[in-house]
Design an enzyme around this catalytic site. Structure first.
Site, short mmCIF file in Angstrom:
data_model
loop_
_atom_site.label_atom_id
_atom_site.label_comp_id
_atom_site.label_asym_id
_atom_site.label_seq_id
_atom_site.Cartn_x
_atom_site.Cartn_y
_atom_site.Cartn_z
N ASN A 152 -9.76 -0.17 0.30
CA ASN A 152 -8.61 -0.33 0.64
C ASN A 152 -8.33 -0.82 -0.81
O ASN A 152 -8.37 -1.77 -1.20
CB ASN A 152 -8.05 -0.80 1.35
N HIS A 178 -3.35 6.81 2.84
CA HIS A 178 -4.26 5.84 2.02
C HIS A 178 -4.74 5.72 3.12
O HIS A 178 -5.77 4.96 4.18
CB HIS A 178 -2.49 4.70 2.46
N CYS A 217 1.04 -1.19 -0.66
CA CYS A 217 -0.04 -0.53 0.19
C CYS A 217 0.83 1.48 0.46
O CYS A 217 0.69 2.34 -0.08
CB CYS A 217 -0.63 -0.03 1.15
O1 UT7 Z 1 -3.44 -1.77 3.35
C1 UT7 Z 1 -2.98 -2.82 4.72
C2 UT7 Z 1 -4.25 -2.30 5.71
N1 UT7 Z 1 -4.79 -3.29 6.66
C3 UT7 Z 1 -5.06 -2.51 7.49
O2 UT7 Z 1 -5.51 -0.83 7.51
C4 UT7 Z 1 -5.48 -3.43 8.51
C5 UT7 Z 1 -6.01 -2.36 9.67
N2 UT7 Z 1 -7.17 -3.25 10.62
C6 UT7 Z 1 -7.94 -3.31 10.62
O3 UT7 Z 1 -9.23 -2.25 9.60
C7 UT7 Z 1 -8.99 -3.89 11.90
O4 UT7 Z 1 -8.67 -4.16 12.76
C8 UT7 Z 1 -10.32 -4.92 11.25
C9 UT7 Z 1 -11.38 -4.30 10.14
C10 UT7 Z 1 -9.44 -5.73 10.06
C11 UT7 Z 1 -10.65 -5.52 11.65
O5 UT7 Z 1 -11.49 -4.80 13.05
P1 UT7 Z 1 -11.36 -4.89 14.70
O6 UT7 Z 1 -12.08 -4.14 14.96
O7 UT7 Z 1 -9.44 -5.17 14.85
O8 UT7 Z 1 -12.11 -6.94 15.03
P2 UT7 Z 1 -11.51 -7.36 15.09
O9 UT7 Z 1 -10.57 -8.73 14.12
O10 UT7 Z 1 -10.54 -7.19 16.76
O11 UT7 Z 1 -12.71 -8.41 16.06
C12 UT7 Z 1 -13.79 -7.94 16.41
C13 UT7 Z 1 -14.91 -9.34 16.18
C14 UT7 Z 1 -14.85 -10.12 16.63
O12 UT7 Z 1 -15.45 -11.58 16.86
P3 UT7 Z 1 -15.50 -11.67 18.28
O13 UT7 Z 1 -14.13 -12.69 18.51
O14 UT7 Z 1 -14.92 -10.46 18.94
O15 UT7 Z 1 -16.20 -13.03 18.59
C15 UT7 Z 1 -15.05 -10.79 14.87
O16 UT7 Z 1 -14.78 -12.13 14.83
O17 UT7 Z 1 -15.45 -9.10 15.02
C16 UT7 Z 1 -15.56 -9.97 14.85
N3 UT7 Z 1 -15.80 -10.20 13.03
C17 UT7 Z 1 -16.05 -9.72 12.19
N4 UT7 Z 1 -17.72 -9.50 12.18
C18 UT7 Z 1 -18.88 -9.65 11.97
C19 UT7 Z 1 -14.17 -9.49 12.73
N5 UT7 Z 1 -15.06 -9.95 11.09
C20 UT7 Z 1 -15.88 -9.28 11.11
C21 UT7 Z 1 -17.33 -9.14 9.96
N6 UT7 Z 1 -18.14 -8.85 10.56
N7 UT7 Z 1 -16.27 -8.65 8.27
#
Ligand code: UT7
EC number: 2.3.1.180
Length: 323
Positions: A280, A250, A112
């Site tokens: 993204n 980005h 990115c």
């Molecule tokens: O250019 C590359 C750069 N990449 C990035 O910038 C990514 C940076 N990271 C992020 O944007 C975030 O970490 C994400 C959007 C990927 C994830 O958000 P988060 O707030 O960090 O969520 P998490 O991974 O901590 O997950 C929280 C909960 C989990 O459930 P439990 O374990 O708390 O029950 C996940 O299973 O949300 C769940 N979850 C979802 N639920 C509904 C994860 N993805 C989804 C989804 N829909 N799509």
């Protein structure tokens, strides 16, 4: 004229719009979760146009706006992590389409952060080899490498490309860059390539060829890397953040930008954001945003912009440009 500026920008997004609701038909997710956690509402997904097709379309628009012909290009750099093939490079495929027979052409792989790296690489080559015109492209078909069964990543990414033509000018349009990488954190975001599966390999090394990401790790990295890159690129230039009209980040996650805005005590409106409609798009996100800003008449001659990106590698960087 010994200095270098952006003479024209262009972008191309594939026509198919894929909404969050559409993705919720593929994996257990919903529009509310995606919007709240990322700021993304929809993204464009290619129905078959490859990275070089997208890059070529974005480039034709940028060349037309810059008043530069393909044959006048000395250099083409494509930043991509989703090339059509390993060989030829996307840059060589674009060169052929543009009949840019006088150019040197190659790809760079900085995920990115690729467009920001390409800008400075092109500037340096233009200076060392006395080139007049260069074409810099960030283009991706990330849908090819997304795991469409993984709800934590498939909601995030989109396809598209953006391009900028660099030309000679009296003023310095590319003022300063700050480029860094943290290879030791590379495991946080990977896409596998060719397996090491030969008759001679001591053990088979089969890698996942889709995007695998530790979202929380990347999130943590991004928030601090953006702040370091902004501080780093301003340092020694005598330019303050007040003089920057827009920060063009980005486009990965709205919450990352919100965090950075709070940390730097900046109004969120200072950041140009379009991730709600693009998702993204990795190396394409900054030039797609620049193109939108140009088309919306948001940037005028003399405006200073700060481009800042981060991503796989892990890598990050920033560039200050004057329009
Ligand atoms: O250019 C590359 C750069 N990449 C990035 O910038 C990514 C940076 N990271 C992020 O944007 C975030 O970490 C994400 C959007 C990927 C994830 O958000 P988060 O707030 O960090 O969520 P998490 O991974 O901590 O997950 C929280 C909960 C989990 O459930 P439990 O374990 O708390 O029950 C996940 O299973 O949300 C769940 N979850 C979802 N639920 C509904 C994860 N993805 C989804 C989804 N829909 N799509």
């Amino acid at each position: 004229m010994s200095n270098i500026k952006i003479g024209g920008v262009g972008a191309y997004l594939p026509p198919l719009v894929v909404t969050n609701n559409k993705i919720s038909e593929l994996v257990p997710t919903n529009d509310e979760w995606i919007l709240e956690r990322t700021g993304i509402k929809e993204r464009r997904i290619s129905e078959g146009e490859n990275t070089s097709d997208i890059a070529t379309k974005a480039s034709k628009l940028a060349l037309e706006r810059a008043g530069v012909k393909g044959e006048d290009l000395d250099l083409i750099i494509v930043a991509t992590i989703t090339p059509d093939m390993f060989i030829p490079s996307v840059a060589c495929l674009v060169q052929s389409e543009l009949k840019a027979d006088n150019a040197a052409a190659f790809d760079i792989s900085v995920a990115c952060s690729g467009f920001v790296y390409a800008l400075e690489t092109a500037k340096a080559l233009m200076k060392s080899l006395d080139y007049k015109n260069a074409l810099i492209i960030g283009a991706e078909t990330l849908s090819k490498v997304v795991d469409w069964t993984d709800r934590s990543t498939c909601i995030l990414f989109g396809d598209g490309g953006g391009a900028a033509v660099l030309v000679r000018d009296e003023k310095q349009g590319i003022i300063n860059s700050y480029l860094k990488s943290e290879g030791k954190k590379g495991d946080a975001l990977t896409i596998g390539a060719v397996d090491f599966n030969t008759p001679f390999a001591s053990e088979k090394n089969i890698k996942n060829k889709n995007i695998v990401m530790n979202g929380r790790e990347v999130f943590k990295f991004a928030t601090s890397a953006i702040v370091r890159a902004i501080d780093g690129v301003l340092e020694g230039t005598g330019i303050s953040l007040d003089e920057i009209k827009y920060i063009v980040p980005h486009q990965a996650n709205m919450r990352i930008i919100d965090y950075v805005a709070r940390k730097l005590e900046l109004d969120i409106d200072k950041f140009y954001l379009n991730l709600d409609t693009t998702g993204n798009t990795s190396s394409a996100s900054v030039p797609i945003a620049l193109n939108e800003m140009y088309e919306k008449n948001l940037i005028k001659e003399g405006d200073k912009l700060l481009l800042v990106a981060f991503g796989g590698g892990l890598s990050y960087g920033a560039t200050i440009i004057e329009w």
